[in-house]
Design a protein around this motif. Sequence first.
Motif, PDB file in Angstrom:
ATOM      1  N   ARG A 281       0.774  -1.100  -0.073  1.00 37.89           N
ATOM      2  CA  ARG A 281       0.088   0.071   0.087  1.00 37.89           C
ATOM      3  C   ARG A 281       0.930   1.234  -0.091  1.00 37.89           C
ATOM      4  N   ILE A 282       2.016   1.083   0.611  1.00 42.26           N
ATOM      5  CA  ILE A 282       3.011   2.321   0.818  1.00 42.26           C
ATOM      6  C   ILE A 282       3.707   2.558  -0.382  1.00 42.26           C
ATOM      7  N   LEU A 283       4.199   1.715  -1.009  1.00 40.36           N
ATOM      8  CA  LEU A 283       5.115   1.696  -2.292  1.00 40.36           C
ATOM      9  C   LEU A 283       4.607   2.650  -3.432  1.00 40.36           C
ATOM     10  N   PRO A 284       3.453   2.372  -3.914  1.00 40.78           N
ATOM     11  CA  PRO A 284       2.975   3.122  -4.856  1.00 40.78           C
ATOM     12  C   PRO A 284       2.963   4.681  -4.717  1.00 40.78           C
ATOM     13  N   TYR A 285       2.836   5.291  -3.416  1.00 40.57           N
ATOM     14  CA  TYR A 285       2.897   6.713  -3.282  1.00 40.57           C
ATOM     15  C   TYR A 285       4.274   7.144  -3.670  1.00 40.57           C
ATOM     16  N   ASN A 286       5.310   6.165  -3.710  1.00 46.04           N
ATOM     17  CA  ASN A 286       6.783   6.616  -3.949  1.00 46.04           C
ATOM     18  C   ASN A 286       7.091   7.952  -3.418  1.00 46.04           C
ATOM     19  N   ASP A 287       6.847   8.026  -2.102  1.00 39.54           N
ATOM     20  CA  ASP A 287       7.077   8.911  -1.065  1.00 39.54           C
ATOM     21  C   ASP A 287       8.001   8.172   0.265  1.00 39.54           C
ATOM     22  N   ASN A 288       9.281   8.865   0.082  1.00 41.67           N
ATOM     23  CA  ASN A 288       9.971   8.305   1.218  1.00 41.67           C
ATOM     24  C   ASN A 288       9.671   8.550   2.445  1.00 41.67           C
ATOM     25  N   ARG A 289       9.012   9.682   2.882  1.00 43.33           N
ATOM     26  CA  ARG A 289       8.605  10.099   4.255  1.00 43.33           C
ATOM     27  C   ARG A 289       7.523   9.036   4.644  1.00 43.33           C
ATOM     28  N   MET A 290       6.590   8.571   3.762  1.00 43.09           N
ATOM     29  CA  MET A 290       5.745   7.427   4.096  1.00 43.09           C
ATOM     30  C   MET A 290       6.359   5.969   4.329  1.00 43.09           C
ATOM     31  N   LEU A 291       7.610   5.984   3.311  1.00 46.28           N
ATOM     32  CA  LEU A 291       8.027   4.650   3.462  1.00 46.28           C
ATOM     33  C   LEU A 291       9.031   4.553   4.536  1.00 46.28           C
ATOM     34  N   SER A 292       9.572   5.545   5.305  1.00 49.08           N
ATOM     35  CA  SER A 292      10.691   5.466   6.242  1.00 49.08           C
ATOM     36  C   SER A 292      10.202   4.742   7.451  1.00 49.08           C
ATOM     37  N   PRO A 293       9.013   4.952   7.984  1.00 49.80           N
ATOM     38  CA  PRO A 293       8.641   4.403   9.321  1.00 49.80           C
ATOM     39  C   PRO A 293       8.430   2.905   8.937  1.00 49.80           C
ATOM     40  N   ALA A 294       7.832   2.593   7.622  1.00 50.98           N
ATOM     41  CA  ALA A 294       7.770   1.174   7.519  1.00 50.98           C
ATOM     42  C   ALA A 294       9.110   0.306   7.377  1.00 50.98           C
ATOM     43  N   VAL A 295      10.287   0.827   6.604  1.00 49.68           N
ATOM     44  CA  VAL A 295      11.528   0.277   6.575  1.00 49.68           C
ATOM     45  C   VAL A 295      12.082   0.322   7.922  1.00 49.68           C
ATOM     46  N   GLU A 296      11.892   1.361   8.874  1.00 49.81           N
ATOM     47  CA  GLU A 296      12.562   1.239  10.065  1.00 49.81           C
ATOM     48  C   GLU A 296      11.969   0.101  10.915  1.00 49.81           C
ATOM     49  N   ALA A 297      10.585  -0.286  10.703  1.00 49.60           N
ATOM     50  CA  ALA A 297       9.754  -1.028  11.589  1.00 49.60           C
ATOM     51  C   ALA A 297      10.291  -2.330  11.078  1.00 49.60           C
ATOM     52  N   LEU A 298      10.383  -2.629   9.579  1.00 55.31           N
ATOM     53  CA  LEU A 298      11.030  -3.903   9.335  1.00 55.31           C
ATOM     54  C   LEU A 298      12.352  -4.197   9.589  1.00 55.31           C
ATOM     55  N   LEU A 299      13.174  -3.331   9.695  1.00 62.53           N
ATOM     56  CA  LEU A 299      14.421  -3.264  10.355  1.00 62.53           C
ATOM     57  C   LEU A 299      14.411  -3.897  11.809  1.00 62.53           C
ATOM     58  N   PHE A 300      13.753  -2.968  12.523  1.00 64.37           N
ATOM     59  CA  PHE A 300      13.506  -3.486  13.906  1.00 64.37           C
ATOM     60  C   PHE A 300      12.957  -5.040  13.872  1.00 64.37           C
ATOM     61  N   GLY A 301      12.268  -5.285  13.064  1.00 61.31           N
ATOM     62  CA  GLY A 301      11.691  -6.859  13.024  1.00 61.31           C
ATOM     63  C   GLY A 301      12.870  -7.653  12.659  1.00 61.31           C
ATOM     64  N   ASP A 302      13.560  -7.439  11.584  1.00 67.79           N
ATOM     65  CA  ASP A 302      14.791  -7.856  11.294  1.00 67.79           C
ATOM     66  C   ASP A 302      15.930  -8.243  12.520  1.00 67.79           C
ATOM     67  N   LEU A 303      16.101  -7.118  13.282  1.00 62.66           N
ATOM     68  CA  LEU A 303      16.866  -7.467  14.539  1.00 62.66           C
ATOM     69  C   LEU A 303      16.380  -8.266  15.339  1.00 62.66           C
ATOM     70  N   VAL A 304      14.970  -8.344  15.740  1.00 61.12           N
ATOM     71  CA  VAL A 304      14.229  -8.980  16.679  1.00 61.12           C
ATOM     72  C   VAL A 304      14.400 -10.670  15.962  1.00 61.12           C
ATOM     73  N   HIS A 305      13.998 -10.607  14.689  1.00 63.80           N
ATOM     74  CA  HIS A 305      14.123 -12.033  14.191  1.00 63.80           C
ATOM     75  C   HIS A 305      15.700 -12.801  14.136  1.00 63.80           C
ATOM     76  N   LEU A 306      16.644 -11.862  14.157  1.00 59.90           N
ATOM     77  CA  LEU A 306      18.063 -12.394  14.384  1.00 59.90           C
ATOM     78  C   LEU A 306      18.029 -13.028  15.788  1.00 59.90           C
ATOM     79  N   VAL A 307      17.650 -12.389  16.708  1.00 60.32           N
ATOM     80  CA  VAL A 307      17.588 -12.769  18.065  1.00 60.32           C
ATOM     81  C   VAL A 307      16.632 -14.169  18.104  1.00 60.32           C
ATOM     82  N   ALA A 308      15.697 -14.187  17.429  1.00 63.59           N
ATOM     83  CA  ALA A 308      14.974 -15.311  17.424  1.00 63.59           C
ATOM     84  C   ALA A 308      15.453 -16.582  16.625  1.00 63.59           C
ATOM     85  N   ILE A 309      16.030 -16.233  15.548  1.00 64.40           N
ATOM     86  CA  ILE A 309      16.809 -17.268  15.130  1.00 64.40           C
ATOM     87  C   ILE A 309      17.977 -17.723  15.783  1.00 64.40           C
ATOM     88  N   TYR A 310      18.775 -17.068  16.506  1.00 64.58           N
ATOM     89  CA  TYR A 310      19.869 -17.416  17.530  1.00 64.58           C
ATOM     90  C   TYR A 310      19.163 -18.502  18.661  1.00 64.58           C
TER      91      TYR A 310
END
Length: 134
Positions: A66-95
């Motif tokens: 839903r966010i990507l078609p807007y082509n607006d990094n201001r909208m995308l930034s919180p999503a990418v940051e949340a996904l990055l947070f999820g990646d870091l937590v996922h790495l802990v879960a993988i460990y």
Amino acid sequence: MTYNKLMRYVLVFEAVALNFGTGLLCLAAPAMFVAQFATETLPAVPLELIRWYGVLLWVLTFVVLRILPYNDNRMLSPAVEALLFGDLVHLVAIYLFYLARPVWNFSFIIMLFFTLTLAILRSVWVYRYHKGQL
């Protein structure tokens, strides 16, 4: 191709191929999802919890697509940051998963590879976004 455009392709790939596909597997065949990582069979209730994981993956897919078609990094930034947070937590879960089951099978290696790759790509994107380089 700019880094921003590359990241958008990566996010679409992740949303469609990884999150939607894995979410579908979790929803339709949770035992098959678990069997990719372990030979033990699970009782009904834990398998139903795997379905909940599939629901969350579909929510992530929906939000990103839903966010990507807007082509607006201001909208995308919180999503990418949340996904990055999820990646870091996922790495802990993988460990923690590895501590419980120290086996390097194909599914474990692929999961680790994609999580590390996505975390690195997102870290670079977030860094460049906040530096005004996108």
